[in-house]
Design an enzyme around this catalytic site. Structure first.
Site, PDB file in Angstrom:
ATOM      1  N   THR A   1       3.302  19.256 -14.335  1.00 30.65           N
ATOM      2  CA  THR A   1       2.624  17.807 -14.009  1.00 30.65           C
ATOM      3  C   THR A   1       1.842  17.486 -14.947  1.00 30.65           C
ATOM      4  O   THR A   1       1.443  16.464 -15.508  1.00 30.65           O
ATOM      5  CB  THR A   1       1.583  18.047 -12.354  1.00 30.65           C
TER       6      THR A   1
ATOM      7  N   HIS B   1     -12.733 -10.577  12.743  1.00 27.14           N
ATOM      8  CA  HIS B   1     -13.356 -11.811  13.465  1.00 27.14           C
ATOM      9  C   HIS B   1     -14.689 -11.904  13.087  1.00 27.14           C
ATOM     10  O   HIS B   1     -15.799 -11.074  12.695  1.00 27.14           O
ATOM     11  CB  HIS B   1     -13.407 -10.813  15.004  1.00 27.14           C
TER      12      HIS B   1
ATOM     13  N   LYS C   1       2.102  14.119 -10.664  1.00 27.66           N
ATOM     14  CA  LYS C   1       0.824  14.114 -11.061  1.00 27.66           C
ATOM     15  C   LYS C   1       0.113  12.829 -10.553  1.00 27.66           C
ATOM     16  O   LYS C   1       0.822  11.528 -11.074  1.00 27.66           O
ATOM     17  CB  LYS C   1       0.683  13.985 -12.603  1.00 27.66           C
TER      18      LYS C   1
END
Length: 352
Positions: free
Chosen positions: A86, A308, A41
């Protein structure tokens, strides 16, 4: 799966148990075998409030639990008799939080993983991933009210909002401060007495406007970048490290220590800074200091993408903006350089 998977199938070390291949409905073996499997889960969100009198503390986590069973009959035959649903795993997160409380991502992940291994004998491996939401206690000075330049009637204390006293912390109000994400992965295998505990920092974005250079790199027909003796240095740090020893370890303090070390090696002294001849060197110094300061850390891995900022060229516009430009920059996030390294103590086997 998790954002930071720990284990990859290792063909060299993989040994297939006898009779592990699946059988079809006629009792004949399939010509293929499952070489890795598991289920669980993900994205279970939980908030725990610790109410110690008037002073409350909170921890909000997003949790993932994955189990690997000895049997593969759920895959081969559709037999679900060994599956810990789950949904049951989700309920376990809430019930253990209620029963034991929550102190740190690592301790809660260890609690969950040990629970699954101890309670279900047919579970071979439990893997728990936890991400902590960055809530911090509100400073009391941030809650003062200012109306037309004067303190509102009935409000006591300093109403100068330009100065915040970080020592005056609110009892039960919090502010979301996503400076960096604290996460961890814990893996416990029934056949391995050593638990795996990995902690990480994700999304720590930093920038400095000077004390960074990049010179004397390869000069050939492909090069267009000039030597940069003073540039803006900005990066978003992702870092993870594995503990070899967690006995009596303060996980929250250790995480904050690593974060502070990274910032200190990037920024340096508040008044004079520190020189960064390359992203690589700054990264290495940070990793080395973590291993120096935290003996429980066996290996550390770090990635620093180079975000940058290029000077805007004002030369064609000298009538409007005469002179050189060192104040206006163009942020360019793509493409970007990526620098990474892993530093380990000698004779260490890592799961990073």
């Amino acid at each position: 799966m998790f954002a930071t998977p720990l284990r990859q199938p290792a063909a060299a070390n993989h040994q297939t148990p006898k009779n592990s291949a699946g059988m079809d409905e006629h009792g004949k073996p399939y010509q293929y075998e499952i070489t890795d499997h598991g289920y669980g889960k993900d994205a279970v969100k939980v908030l725990h409030v610790s109410r110690n009198g008037p002073v409350h503390a909170i921890q909000e986590f997003e949790v993932g639990t994955h189990l690997k069973l000895y049997s593969k009959k759920d895959y081969y035959q559709g037999n679900n008799s060994d599956i810990v649903a789950t949904d049951s795993q989700k309920n376990t997160v809430y019930l253990l939080a209620k029963k034991h409380g929550i102190e740190s991502p690592e301790k809660f992940a260890l609690l969950l993983a040990r629970h699954f291994i101890n309670k279900y004998s047919h579970v071979e491996e439990a893997h728990v991933h936890v991400e902590a939401y960055p809530w911090q206690r509100v400073c009391q000075e941030e809650t003062r009210t200012n109306v037309n330049g004067k303190c509102e009637n009935g409000v006591q204390g300093n109403c100068d909002f330009s100065s915040i006293d970080n020592r005056s912390l609110h009892n039960h109000a919090f502010i979301f401060t996503p400076t960096a994400l604290h996460y961890c992965d814990v893996v416990i295998r029934r056949t391995d007495p050593k638990q795996t505990v990995i902690t990480g920092i994700k999304g720590l974005r930093v920038l400095k406007t000077t004390q960074s250079s990049f010179v004397n790199f390869v000069n050939d027909e492909f090069r267009s970048l000039p030597d940069q003796y003073d540039r803006i240095f900005s990066t978003v740090v992702d870092c993870s490290w594995e503990y070899s020893d967690t006995e009596n370890l303060d996980f929250l303090r250790a995480w904050q220590t690593v974060k502070n070390i990274i910032i200190r090696n990037f920024a340096g002294d508040p008044q004079v800074g520190v020189s960064s001849p390359s992203v690589q060197h700054t990264l290495y110094l940070s990793e080395r200091q973590v291993l120096d300061v935290l003996p429980q850390v066996s290996v550390i891995s770090m990635t620093m993408p180079n975000k940058h900022y290029f000077n805007f060229d004002t030369k064609p516009f000298q009538k409007i903006a005469p002179g050189d430009n060192n104040e206006v920059f163009i942020p360019v996030d793509k493409p970007h350089g990526t620098i990474y390294a892993q530093l380990a103590r000698k004779n260490i086997n890592s799961h990073l």
